[in-house]
Scaffold this motif. Structure first.
Motif, short mmCIF file in Angstrom:
data_model
loop_
_atom_site.label_atom_id
_atom_site.label_comp_id
_atom_site.label_asym_id
_atom_site.label_seq_id
_atom_site.Cartn_x
_atom_site.Cartn_y
_atom_site.Cartn_z
N ALA A 140 0.72 -1.19 -0.04
CA ALA A 140 0.07 -0.02 0.06
C ALA A 140 0.93 1.24 -0.08
CB ALA A 140 -0.97 0.04 1.38
N GLY A 141 2.19 1.03 0.31
CA GLY A 141 3.10 2.26 0.49
C GLY A 141 2.64 3.32 1.75
N LEU A 142 2.14 2.43 2.84
CA LEU A 142 1.92 3.09 4.05
C LEU A 142 2.47 2.62 5.22
CD1 LEU A 142 -2.12 3.00 3.68
CD2 LEU A 142 -0.39 5.04 3.04
N GLY A 143 3.34 1.65 4.95
CA GLY A 143 3.91 1.09 6.12
C GLY A 143 5.75 0.95 5.97
N ARG A 144 5.98 -0.21 5.15
CA ARG A 144 7.52 -0.62 4.91
C ARG A 144 8.04 0.42 4.23
NH1 ARG A 144 5.70 -6.54 3.13
NH2 ARG A 144 3.77 -5.15 2.20
N ALA A 145 7.37 0.84 2.90
CA ALA A 145 8.36 1.79 2.08
C ALA A 145 8.51 3.10 2.72
CB ALA A 145 7.38 1.94 0.82
N PRO A 146 7.52 3.62 3.36
CA PRO A 146 7.54 5.05 3.81
C PRO A 146 8.68 4.91 5.18
CG PRO A 146 5.49 4.35 4.63
CD PRO A 146 6.21 3.26 3.38
N ALA A 147 8.94 3.54 5.75
CA ALA A 147 9.80 3.48 6.88
C ALA A 147 11.11 3.51 6.40
CB ALA A 147 9.44 2.26 7.55
N VAL A 148 11.41 3.08 5.03
CA VAL A 148 12.68 2.80 4.52
C VAL A 148 13.33 4.22 4.05
CG1 VAL A 148 13.97 2.18 2.20
CG2 VAL A 148 12.53 0.53 3.79
N ALA A 149 12.26 5.23 3.39
CA ALA A 149 12.66 6.44 3.25
C ALA A 149 13.01 7.27 4.28
CB ALA A 149 11.27 6.96 2.36
N ILE A 150 12.00 7.03 5.45
CA ILE A 150 12.40 7.85 6.55
C ILE A 150 13.94 7.47 7.26
CG2 ILE A 150 11.59 8.12 9.08
CD1 ILE A 150 8.69 8.08 7.92
N ALA A 151 14.03 6.36 7.18
CA ALA A 151 15.48 5.93 7.80
C ALA A 151 16.32 6.49 6.93
CB ALA A 151 15.57 4.32 7.67
N TYR A 152 16.22 6.39 5.47
CA TYR A 152 17.24 7.18 4.71
C TYR A 152 17.50 8.38 4.86
CZ TYR A 152 19.13 9.52 0.54
OH TYR A 152 19.73 10.38 -0.15
N MET A 153 16.50 9.21 5.11
CA MET A 153 16.60 10.65 5.47
C MET A 153 17.14 11.06 6.85
SD MET A 153 13.03 12.37 3.78
CE MET A 153 11.90 11.52 4.61
N PHE A 154 16.78 9.96 7.79
CA PHE A 154 17.43 10.14 9.31
C PHE A 154 19.03 9.75 8.96
CE2 PHE A 154 17.12 7.79 13.49
CZ PHE A 154 17.72 8.79 14.09
N TRP A 155 19.19 9.11 8.53
CA TRP A 155 20.66 8.49 8.45
C TRP A 155 21.57 9.08 7.40
CZ3 TRP A 155 19.32 2.49 8.07
CH2 TRP A 155 18.63 2.12 9.26
N PHE A 156 21.19 9.63 6.48
CA PHE A 156 21.89 10.22 5.22
C PHE A 156 21.47 11.62 5.08
CE2 PHE A 156 22.68 5.82 4.68
CZ PHE A 156 24.05 5.64 4.06
N CYS A 157 20.79 12.27 5.52
CA CYS A 157 20.43 13.53 5.07
C CYS A 157 20.34 14.69 6.41
CB CYS A 157 18.88 13.58 4.44
SG CYS A 157 18.93 12.71 3.12
N ASP A 158 21.02 14.53 7.28
CA ASP A 158 21.29 15.22 8.53
C ASP A 158 19.98 15.71 8.99
OD1 ASP A 158 23.80 15.14 9.05
OD2 ASP A 158 24.29 16.99 7.54
N MET A 159 18.83 14.74 9.37
CA MET A 159 17.59 15.04 9.90
C MET A 159 17.59 14.09 11.00
SD MET A 159 14.78 15.09 6.97
CE MET A 159 15.43 15.68 5.19
N ASN A 160 17.06 14.61 12.24
CA ASN A 160 16.77 13.60 13.17
C ASN A 160 15.39 12.97 12.75
OD1 ASN A 160 14.39 15.06 14.07
ND2 ASN A 160 15.30 16.27 15.28
N LEU A 161 15.04 11.66 13.57
CA LEU A 161 13.82 10.95 13.27
C LEU A 161 12.64 11.78 13.15
CD1 LEU A 161 12.51 8.07 12.72
CD2 LEU A 161 12.97 7.60 15.07
N ASN A 162 12.46 12.53 14.20
CA ASN A 162 11.03 13.34 13.99
C ASN A 162 11.12 13.99 12.90
OD1 ASN A 162 10.15 11.97 16.31
ND2 ASN A 162 11.29 13.61 17.69
N THR A 163 12.00 14.95 12.53
CA THR A 163 12.12 15.77 11.39
C THR A 163 11.73 15.08 10.00
OG1 THR A 163 13.52 17.20 12.48
CG2 THR A 163 13.12 17.47 9.96
N ALA A 164 12.49 13.82 9.73
CA ALA A 164 12.27 13.08 8.71
C ALA A 164 10.89 12.54 8.80
CB ALA A 164 13.37 11.89 8.72
N TYR A 165 10.31 12.00 9.94
CA TYR A 165 9.09 11.58 9.86
C TYR A 165 8.03 12.58 9.51
CZ TYR A 165 5.65 8.02 11.67
OH TYR A 165 4.57 7.21 11.85
N GLU A 166 7.96 13.77 10.05
CA GLU A 166 7.14 14.71 9.69
C GLU A 166 7.33 15.10 8.36
OE1 GLU A 166 4.22 17.55 9.74
OE2 GLU A 166 4.63 16.04 11.29
#
Length: 281
Positions: A194-220
């Motif tokens: 559905a693109g509502l669970g696993r896929a967005p989690a991977v994208a958020i983890a990428y932004m958190f780990w590689f884009c200088d964001m904390n988890l809450n910023t990437a999540y939002e």
């Protein structure tokens, strides 16, 4: 209704209509927000004509039952009000430059759309075989069309509605995503069912780990563009796993609720090194 035991469920679920969900809105990806210089968000939808009704062995009633069962499972296991509408076809959202998160492509024509309309050069599929079979998707035809169009199709399966499976799989999934983005030959389309669970989690983890964001910023950043409910604890757990050096370190399960929602620079560097090391595995 009897207990649902279809392939993609790892837990037997009793289907009930509960009033607590009756007031929750459905997720419809039918609007498009034009991109301006100040924003890169855009929600796009492409309806695969006919959806599941194209398959003569399925009726609209059985299609509706599948979606109802899946959505009830999603609400129970993911604790969110969003719904997947398979009959409306593939839907997706632009998250950051060269990264798109969406639902499963349903037919080769969806691959043509991603290639010619969105300049997609890589597809990262997080589904298990049983997810694909459940929805009657001909994965072989989709993979073949990717090859014909020069799209790199990658798979990093994770169990749907299972935070621990997601936690274990995030490092390798992010490794594939980060590699594709660095290759820079086109956009990367990350999808689960559905693109509502696993896929967005991977994208958020990428932004958190590689884009200088904390988890809450990437999540939002992601959920403000694509309303969804990825498991934040699974991302925190994977972050902990990648930074854990000391075998006597306190177990993640005993840490405070908000632990590893942010990381130090040295931890981010360590995570990046370990994720890079997973390339090709």
């Amino acid at each position: 209704m009897d207990a649902v035991t279809n392939g993609f469920f790892s837990t037997v679920l009793t289907v009930q209509h509960e009033s607590e969900f009756s007031s929750k809105k459905r997720l419809f990806c039918s609007s498009m927000v034009s991109r301006k210089p100040s924003t890169i968000s855009r929600i796009s939808c492409k309806v695969s004509g006919g959806g599941m009704e194209d398959n003569p062995t399925r009726t609209s009633s059985s299609s509706g039952t599948k979606m109802e069962d899946y959505n009830i499972a999603m609400k129970r296991m993911m604790r969110n009000p969003y719904e997947y509408h398979h009959d409306l076809g593939m839907n997706y959202t632009h998250i950051v430059q060269n990264l798109i998160v969406g639902s499963q492509p349903q037919k080769p024509e969806d691959i043509d759309h991603l290639k010619h309309q969105e300049n997609v050069a890589y597809i990262l599929n997080l589904q298990q075989d049983k997810d694909i079979e459940y929805w009657g998707i001909d994965l072989g035809s989709i993979v073949n069309r990717c090859k014909e169009l020069g799209i790199r199709h990658m798979r990093r399966p994770a169990t749907d509605f299972d935070p621990e499976s997601l936690r274990r799989g995030l490092p390798k999934s992010v490794s594939s995503l980060e590699w594709a983005i660095q290759e820079g030959k086109g956009r990367v389309y990350v999808h689960c069912t559905a693109g509502l669970g696993r896929a967005p989690a991977v994208a958020i983890a990428y932004m958190f780990w590689f884009c200088d964001m904390n988890l809450n910023t990437a999540y939002e950043k992601l959920t403000s563009k694509r309303p969804c409910g990825p498991n934040k604890r699974a991302i925190r757990g994977a972050t902990y796993d990648l930074t854990k050096n000391d075998p006597w370190k306190e177990p993640f399960e005993s840490l405070p609720e908000h632990a590893f929602e942010d990381i130090a620079d040295w931890e981010r560097k360590l995570i990046q090194e370990r994720v890079h090391a997973l390339r090709g595995t």
